[in-house]
Design a protein around this motif. Structure first.
Motif, PDB file in Angstrom:
ATOM      1  N   GLN A 137       0.832  -1.206   0.000  1.00 54.57           N
ATOM      2  CA  GLN A 137       0.000   0.000   0.000  1.00 54.57           C
ATOM      3  C   GLN A 137       0.865   1.253   0.000  1.00 54.57           C
ATOM      4  OE1 GLN A 137      -2.897  -0.197   3.169  1.00 54.57           O
ATOM      5  NE2 GLN A 137      -4.038  -1.844   2.195  1.00 54.57           N
ATOM      6  N   GLY A 155      -6.675  15.515  -5.906  1.00 54.09           N
ATOM      7  CA  GLY A 155      -6.530  14.059  -5.843  1.00 54.09           C
ATOM      8  C   GLY A 155      -5.248  13.651  -5.149  1.00 54.09           C
ATOM      9  N   ILE A 214      -5.109  12.808  -1.334  1.00 52.58           N
ATOM     10  CA  ILE A 214      -5.588  11.553  -0.737  1.00 52.58           C
ATOM     11  C   ILE A 214      -4.430  10.607  -0.432  1.00 52.58           C
ATOM     12  CG2 ILE A 214      -7.105   9.577  -1.038  1.00 52.58           C
ATOM     13  CD1 ILE A 214      -8.915  11.306  -2.731  1.00 52.58           C
ATOM     14  N   PHE A 216      -2.327  12.046   2.383  1.00 55.23           N
ATOM     15  CA  PHE A 216      -3.055  11.918   3.637  1.00 55.23           C
ATOM     16  C   PHE A 216      -2.858  10.526   4.228  1.00 55.23           C
ATOM     17  CE2 PHE A 216      -7.166  10.671   5.589  1.00 55.23           C
ATOM     18  CZ  PHE A 216      -7.201  11.575   6.626  1.00 55.23           C
ATOM     19  N   LEU A 217      -2.975   9.519   3.356  1.00 55.37           N
ATOM     20  CA  LEU A 217      -2.831   8.145   3.833  1.00 55.37           C
ATOM     21  C   LEU A 217      -1.389   7.839   4.219  1.00 55.37           C
ATOM     22  CD1 LEU A 217      -5.141   6.346   1.281  1.00 55.37           C
ATOM     23  CD2 LEU A 217      -5.623   6.879   3.640  1.00 55.37           C
ATOM     24  N   GLY A 220      -0.668   9.425   7.516  1.00 59.54           N
ATOM     25  CA  GLY A 220      -1.491   8.837   8.572  1.00 59.54           C
ATOM     26  C   GLY A 220      -1.157   7.391   8.867  1.00 59.54           C
ATOM     27  N   MET A 221      -0.744   6.639   7.857  1.00 59.19           N
ATOM     28  CA  MET A 221      -0.534   5.209   8.081  1.00 59.19           C
ATOM     29  C   MET A 221       0.882   4.878   8.500  1.00 59.19           C
ATOM     30  SD  MET A 221      -2.839   3.646   5.022  1.00 59.19           S
ATOM     31  CE  MET A 221      -2.531   1.921   5.339  1.00 59.19           C
ATOM     32  N   ARG A 272       0.849  11.343  14.130  1.00 58.74           N
ATOM     33  CA  ARG A 272       0.590  11.360  12.693  1.00 58.74           C
ATOM     34  C   ARG A 272      -0.844  11.755  12.366  1.00 58.74           C
ATOM     35  NH1 ARG A 272       0.314   6.031  14.438  1.00 58.74           N
ATOM     36  NH2 ARG A 272      -1.418   4.856  13.572  1.00 58.74           N
ATOM     37  N   VAL A 273      -1.803  11.329  13.200  1.00 52.47           N
ATOM     38  CA  VAL A 273      -3.200  11.599  12.859  1.00 52.47           C
ATOM     39  C   VAL A 273      -3.479  13.099  12.907  1.00 52.47           C
ATOM     40  CG1 VAL A 273      -5.566  11.260  13.582  1.00 52.47           C
ATOM     41  CG2 VAL A 273      -3.980   9.353  13.593  1.00 52.47           C
ATOM     42  N   THR A 305      -1.688  14.734   9.895  1.00 55.12           N
ATOM     43  CA  THR A 305      -2.206  14.492   8.553  1.00 55.12           C
ATOM     44  C   THR A 305      -3.552  15.171   8.356  1.00 55.12           C
ATOM     45  OG1 THR A 305      -2.377  12.826   6.849  1.00 55.12           O
ATOM     46  CG2 THR A 305      -3.382  12.278   8.940  1.00 55.12           C
ATOM     47  N   PHE A 327      -4.351  17.954   5.602  1.00 58.57           N
ATOM     48  CA  PHE A 327      -5.425  17.839   4.620  1.00 58.57           C
ATOM     49  C   PHE A 327      -6.356  19.040   4.684  1.00 58.57           C
ATOM     50  CE2 PHE A 327      -9.219  16.500   2.564  1.00 58.57           C
ATOM     51  CZ  PHE A 327      -8.823  15.588   1.614  1.00 58.57           C
TER      52      PHE A 327
END
Lengths: 476, 511
Positions: free
Chosen positions: B114, B144, B147, B150-151, B154-155, B161-162, B165, B169
């Motif tokens: 991912q 676009g 996105i 952001f992931l 965040g991931m 991180r949350v 991010t 965003f």
């Protein structure tokens, strides 16, 4: 009046659905064990059959029956197509949920079919009477569906609230309609339109307009007539919330379109002001209050309210582009809502996955389902490349074209506020650790339909041109 | 042969397709997913090279154009094309993504497929941003790309991180929606979504000011300019190394690119009227943020602030053109500032990317980014120290590195505008030297600080490749910047022409 049976051909889909709803009801009584399968399959068959009848012969469109009381035009056909398809999807999502809950009664499907019939009649309404007929058929089916889980206190409470408020709003709308009839002396929408254009400043006409707008606002769930939405979405079983949340929004748009635009187009200046207030309030309340929710169904309820604000923006622009934008918004929003509630219903196997926390770490438990929900959430937030962005783009464009720049700025600022709670769902699914490792299974059927639904949101986001052109053509 | 291919589309879509394939391969395929990712990143880079070699240096027109109807109802076209301003940025993007994929090879242990897919998709979207010539298409790419970023933050990010991010965003989203309103308004005025038509549409002063401010919010957040920079240190600190590299090397450039593609040519009069504001904000970024960088204790945060200061120099280079033109140095002089800014963008892409990778190398070994946990790294990691010192010097603007070229051009141009601008802009050289060299001194030199530093092992082959490639790029641009500036000349001169021709007069002439 139609003289022969063949003259009724344009309304075959409705006739077929009415018949099939009765067949489902009767078959359900006699089928005994394993009844859900029979009722479910028959219900899907009815919807697919209606779809086929709808698309089979469109050479006569546009056509009107019964002295213009029943219209079949491009607008009606496109809206009906989405209503039928989304309801079929909703039934597929609901099936597993209902089986798990012991709600495996044919009632859900029977009522669902009658609701679809109501929506289709409403969509095709060419007179105030047909309009009200369709509206009430839909509303009564929905009241009963919300109460379907009769052992649940929450569901009963929600149904009661919905019924009381709904009856009040229907009464308002009916009162407005009766005033209209009193002023114009006719029930036909085309003649009402002529009268409205001729003497629009008539005070009784304006009074009627106010009542009618209340009815429309209630159906759409625009602030301050939104109270029922969070309670109904929250209290109703997920399978029902899923049904209530998707296709009826299209019917709500049709109601506004037929009544306000086609019937009372001459009073556009007056109702545009009313809709402006409703739209701004809906955008504000929907987006802000949704942030405070911990229950996903309730959150989606408030999100609906804010989306209806956007839809109203398109309508109040009062141009062909604006109506097309509102229609595009209604169709795509219903598509997104069906998908989002579909995920909720699929997640709610075994226990209710209602709290936002239930979505923690979904990416680890079922990456595909999480991805679909991600697409749906970003689409609702209006982030490209999803269809939600184009819905907002077209509405904003229509609003800017008529010079209401401040409305556009307000709308985008509220949608940034709104983005927060959609992001929170994504955050829970992707950034948090799952509370339990057990993978989530969507099941083959619901999973497939959900995939198609989610990918449609993405696909229409990459190639929105065709649907957009259809919408503009339908309203023009 | 190659020229007939839809090259830009290939560069946009190859990595996106690659990203989908990587996702499908998933983590079960072992290193398979990573190999696919690397193959696609390399392929995309290879595909982007003909953009440079086949580029016609004598014209300001868009090249490699592709134009097909996309949403006919609204006159929206799938319209791609590059000029001398966007083409180098495209190459920077494809180059940086290759490095990021290699850099994340062993470091990312959780859901590597991912991770790689996110970067590939992001690459395609970023190239799309630089290549889009239709405003709606531009906006789609622009939004676009949020996105995947952001992931990514965040991931795979750090402990906060949350927060970081979501802040990232919402900041950028708020900036861009106002730009969307401006873009739709321009459509309302010009009757098409084509950016090139926007350049031509006559606008009154009030309209221009509002549009300029809407653009300013969007681009200033992205650059980021003081005072809307606060998301950047958070995002950088929490992002994984690859995320930081892409953020610093490419995403910040997108904001600056926006000024050149939108603000200056579409709202020339408003830009001229508000250039003092832009110069002021840029100088504040250079001076004030330079001091802020000085006191940072976290290496990533220090580099993040240094990025803001360097980007301040970029925006300064862009917006001094009106003062230069007034002072009689002519269009050629004005072009110098913009070209300096552009070179600075490319150079900063290399250098900041390299510095973040250096921090990543240390972080992977020690799991701390605090400067005080380090000291004497040169004793255990001599090869790493050599690279780190090189990039630090480049960041401080040492002649012979790419950092010098851009800074020198901008400072030179600002001299033509106003000696005071030049004096303040030149503090970047002093401050930049102060914070980077002090950082190097504390981290790399001195006696070995503790036994954890003593246990460090030097670069492995993978890290050698990544840092080596960047070092080559930094020195190449530093020693011989001509190939880079050559491609810009025609486009920049055209841009200066557009930015200095008043649209109000145009409106008066053709009401």
């Amino acid at each position: 009046m139609p003289s022969t049976l063949t003259d009724l051909a344009p309304m075959l889909p409705e006739i077929w659905l009415a018949a099939m709803a009765c067949v489902v009801l009767v078959a359900d009584v006699y089928a005994g064990r394993g009844r859900i399968t029979v009722a479910y399959l028959l219900a899907q068959l009815s919807l697919l059959g209606a779809l086929w009848l709808l698309l089979r012969d469109r050479s006569a469109v546009p056509v009107s029956l019964f002295d213009g009381a029943f219209l079949r035009d491009e607008l009606a056909d496109l809206l009906k197509l989405f209503v039928l398809a989304l309801t079929a999807a909703a039934f597929a999502y609901a099936r597993g949920y209902l089986r798990d809950r012991g709600l495996e009664r044919g009632e859900y499907f029977t009522l669902g079919l009658f609701g679809v019939l109501g929506m289709m009649v409403l969509i095709s309404a060419g007179s105030l009477l047909t309009l009200y007929l369709g509206l009430e058929l839909l509303a009564l089916s929905l009241y009963a569906m919300v109460a379907l889980h009769r052992d649940s206190l929450e569901a009963s409470e929600a149904a009661m609230k919905y019924f009381v408020l709904g009856a009040l709003a229907s009464g308002m709308a009916l009162y407005g309609i009766s005033l209209l009839y009193g002023v114009t002396g006719t029930l036909g929408l085309d003649e009402v339109a002529r009268a409205a254009a001729a003497d629009g400043a008539d005070p009784v006409m304006l009074l009627a307009l106010a009542f009618v707008v209340v009815g429309v606002a209630f159906k759409l769930g625009a602030v301050p007539f939104h109270m029922w939405i969070p309670d109904v979405y929250h209290g109703a079983p997920a399978a029902v919330a899923l049904y209530v949340g998707a296709a009826p929004k299209i019917a709500g748009f049709a109601l506004a379109m037929r009544l306000l635009v086609e019937g009372l187009g001459g009073l556009q200046g007056q109702w545009a002001d009313m809709l402006t207030v409703l739209a701004v309030l809906s955008l504000a309340v929907g987006n802000v209050v949704a942030i405070a929710q911990t229950n996903i169904k309730r959150m989606l309820g408030y999100s609906t309210i804010s989306h209806m604000g956007f839809l109203l923006l398109g309508l109040l622009a009062g141009t062909r582009d604006g109506y097309g934008a509102a229609m595009f918004y209604a169709l795509t929003y219903a598509l997104m809502a069906a998908g989002a509630f579909g995920v909720v219903a699929v997640m709610s196997r075994g226990c209710e996955a209602e709290r936002l926390d239930d979505y923690r770490g979904l990416n680890a438990r079922n990456p595909w389902l999480a991805f679909l929900m991600l697409v749906l959430m970003f689409s609702m937030a209006g982030v490209p490349p999803t269809v939600g962005f184009y819905a907002k783009l077209t509405v904003l464009k229509a609003v800017i074209d008529v010079g209401a720049l401040w409305l556009a700025v307000l709308a985008v600022i509220f949608s940034v506020i709104g983005a927060f709670y959609y992001l929170r769902v994504v955050k829970l699914m992707y950034f948090d650790e799952p509370p339990q490792e057990a993978p989530v299974h969507a099941g083959l059927e619901a999973g497939t339909v959900l995939s198609v639904n989610g990918l449609a949101v993405l696909g229409l986001g990459i190639l929105p041109g065709a649907l957009l052109a259809l919408c503009l053509q339908a309203v023009g | 042969m190659l020229a007939d291919w839809p090259l830009l589309s290939l560069v946009v879509w190859t990595p996106i397709v690659g990203g989908v394939l990587v996702l499908l391969a998933g983590d079960r395929a072992g290193t398979g997913a990573k190999r696919i990712a690397l193959a696609f990143a390399l392929l995309t880079f290879a595909l982007s090279i003909p953009l440079f070699t086949g580029f016609d240096r004598d014209t300001a027109l868009m090249q490699f154009e592709e134009r097909v109807p996309w949403i006919p109802a609204f006159d929206i076209y799938y319209h791609l094309g590059v000029d001398g301003i966007s083409m180098p940025l495209n190459l920077l993007t494809t180059f940086a993504t290759v490095l990021v994929v290699i850099a994340g090879w062993e470091v990312i242990r959780e859901r590597p497929a991912q991770y790689m897919a996110a970067f590939l998709v992001m690459e395609g979207l970023m190239v799309g941003v630089f290549s889009a010539l239709d405003a709606a298409l531009f906006y789609v790419f622009w939004e676009g790309m949020l996105i995947p970023m952001f992931l990514v933050i965040g991931m795979w990010g750090g402990p906060r991180r949350v927060y970081a991010t979501i802040k990232f965003f919402l900041y950028t989203f708020l900036g861009s929606v106002l730009m969307l309103v401006a873009l739709i308004y321009l459509y309302h005025k010009s009757g098409s979504f084509s950016i090139l038509d926007y350049h031509q549409v006559p606008l009154g002063m009030r309209e221009q000011l509002l549009i300029f401010l809407a653009f300013l919010v969007a681009f200033a957040v992205k650059v980021p300019m003081w005072p809307v920079h606060t998301w950047l240190p958070d995002a950088h600190v929490e992002a994984p190394t690859g995320g930081s590299v892409i953020l610093a090397a490419i995403m910040l450039k997108i904001g600056a690119y926006g000024f050149l593609r939108f603000s200056l040519p579409i709202t020339p009069d408003a830009s001229a009227a508000l250039d003092w504001l832009m110069i002021l904000l840029s100088l504040v970024a250079v001076v004030y943020i330079g001091f802020v960088a000085l006191v940072q204790e976290d290496m990533k945060k220090l580099i993040a602030y240094s990025s803001i200061a360097h980007m301040g120099l970029v925006t300064l280079g862009f917006f001094i053109l009106y003062t230069i033109a007034e002072r009689g140095s002519g269009l050629r002089g004005a072009a110098l500032g913009i070209e300096g800014g552009l070179v600075q963008m490319i150079s900063h892409g290399f250098i900041s990317g390299a510095l973040f990778l250096c921090v990543g190398v240390l972080y992977d070994r020690m799991h701390t980014r605090l400067i005080r946990d380090y000291g004497g790294v040169v004793n255990t990691m001599p090869a790493f120290a050599a690279f780190a010192v090189l990039f630090a010097m480049a960041n401080a603007g040492l002649p012979g590195t790419s950092g010098f070229v851009g800074e020198f051009m901008v400072v030179l141009a600002s001299f033509k505008a106003d000696p005071w601008f030049a004096a303040l802009a030149a503090t970047t050289v002093v401050l930049g030297a102060a914070y980077t060299l002090w950082l190097v001194k504390r981290v790399v030199f001195g006696p070995v600080a503790n036994e954890r530093v003593a246990a460090l092992r030097d670069l492995d082959a993978r890290e050698y490749v990544v840092l080596g490639a960047l070092a080559l790029a930094v020195i190449a641009v530093g020693v011989w910047p001509d190939p880079l500036t050559e491609v810009m000349h025609a486009s920049v001169e055209n841009l200066v022409q557009q930015a200095t021709s008043s649209k109000i007069q145009m409106l008066a002439a053709h009401p």
